[in-house]
Design an enzyme around this catalytic site. Sequence first.
Site, PDB file in Angstrom:
ATOM      1  N   GLY A   1      29.353 -36.487  -8.079  1.00  0.00           N
ATOM      2  CA  GLY A   1      29.174 -37.846  -9.094  1.00  0.00           C
ATOM      3  C   GLY A   1      27.813 -38.097  -8.851  1.00  0.00           C
TER       4      GLY A   1
ATOM      5  N   HIS B   1       8.886 -18.898  -8.755  1.00  0.00           N
ATOM      6  CA  HIS B   1       9.924 -19.934  -9.100  1.00  0.00           C
ATOM      7  C   HIS B   1       9.011 -21.113  -9.702  1.00  0.00           C
ATOM      8  CE1 HIS B   1      12.620 -18.225  -6.102  1.00  0.00           C
ATOM      9  NE2 HIS B   1      11.599 -18.147  -5.202  1.00  0.00           N
TER      10      HIS B   1
ATOM     11  N   ASP C   1      27.393 -44.691  -2.705  1.00  0.00           N
ATOM     12  CA  ASP C   1      28.428 -45.525  -3.163  1.00  0.00           C
ATOM     13  C   ASP C   1      29.270 -46.131  -2.049  1.00  0.00           C
ATOM     14  OD1 ASP C   1      30.115 -43.493  -2.866  1.00  0.00           O
ATOM     15  OD2 ASP C   1      30.972 -43.544  -4.681  1.00  0.00           O
TER      16      ASP C   1
ATOM     17  N   HIS D   1      12.993 -22.846  -3.378  1.00  0.00           N
ATOM     18  CA  HIS D   1      12.910 -22.297  -4.892  1.00  0.00           C
ATOM     19  C   HIS D   1      13.044 -23.118  -5.953  1.00  0.00           C
ATOM     20  CE1 HIS D   1      14.766 -18.412  -2.954  1.00  0.00           C
ATOM     21  NE2 HIS D   1      13.887 -18.798  -2.276  1.00  0.00           N
TER      22      HIS D   1
ATOM     23  N   CYS E   1      27.773 -40.050  -1.889  1.00  0.00           N
ATOM     24  CA  CYS E   1      29.130 -40.387  -2.441  1.00  0.00           C
ATOM     25  C   CYS E   1      30.027 -39.487  -1.622  1.00  0.00           C
ATOM     26  CB  CYS E   1      29.197 -40.374  -3.925  1.00  0.00           C
ATOM     27  SG  CYS E   1      29.073 -38.752  -4.718  1.00  0.00           S
TER      28      CYS E   1
ATOM     29  N   THR F   1      32.049 -36.848  -2.504  1.00  0.00           N
ATOM     30  CA  THR F   1      31.733 -35.526  -2.663  1.00  0.00           C
ATOM     31  C   THR F   1      30.463 -35.292  -3.027  1.00  0.00           C
ATOM     32  OG1 THR F   1      31.963 -35.634  -5.109  1.00  0.00           O
ATOM     33  CG2 THR F   1      33.978 -35.104  -3.940  1.00  0.00           C
TER      34      THR F   1
HETATM   35  C1  RB5 Z   1      34.645 -42.896  -5.325  1.00  0.00           C
HETATM   36  O1  RB5 Z   1      36.060 -42.771  -4.890  1.00  0.00           O
HETATM   37  C2  RB5 Z   1      34.286 -41.052  -5.463  1.00  0.00           C
HETATM   38  O2  RB5 Z   1      34.857 -40.870  -6.785  1.00  0.00           O
HETATM   39  C3  RB5 Z   1      32.868 -40.975  -5.243  1.00  0.00           C
HETATM   40  O3  RB5 Z   1      32.477 -41.549  -4.109  1.00  0.00           O
HETATM   41  C4  RB5 Z   1      32.412 -39.719  -5.780  1.00  0.00           C
HETATM   42  O4  RB5 Z   1      33.072 -38.868  -4.819  1.00  0.00           O
HETATM   43  C5  RB5 Z   1      32.172 -39.131  -6.939  1.00  0.00           C
HETATM   44  O5  RB5 Z   1      31.641 -38.064  -7.300  1.00  0.00           O
END
Ligand code: RB5
Length: 146
Positions: A69, A132, A7, A97, A64, A66
């Site tokens: 998502g 596994h 994203d 695994h 993305c 983090t």
């Molecule tokens: C976008 O701002 C952010 O929410 C997305 O990149 C991600 O971290 C979602 O999990």
Amino acid sequence: MIALACDHGGYELKCLIKEHLLKKGFNIKDFGCDSEESVDYPDFAYAAAKAVVSGECEKGILICGTGIGMSIAANKVKGIRCALCSDTYSAHATREHNDSNMLALGARVTGCELAKDIVDAWLSASFIGAQHVRRLEKIRKIESEQ
Ligand code: RB5
């Protein structure tokens, strides 16, 4: 073929990972997005995940902000085992695994050089089978009962 998707939060890192993998000779299919303009990560995670379960791509990498998502969305697709990694040990262990077929990275969490090492560790490790296999069968059973 490796599926790549991001994203807006992962766009810059996706470009670096793409360049890194192309230099190493991997074939890449890029499912977007194509800029830092705000988009919805499930659209891109889903497109790449479908390419992995269909066999069009052998594995996939999702990025993305983090990585959370993207990994949640990808893991909703039957047959996807997406691992969010921020260290190289987890990256090779999840191939060995869990036979993970997608890797998620958090561009706002993991630095570029570490991200490249994580990708390398993940792509070069293989599933070790043994006990596994049974555990993956149990995951498939959970999936089929939904
Ligand atoms: C976008 O701002 C952010 O929410 C997305 O990149 C991600 O971290 C979602 O999990």
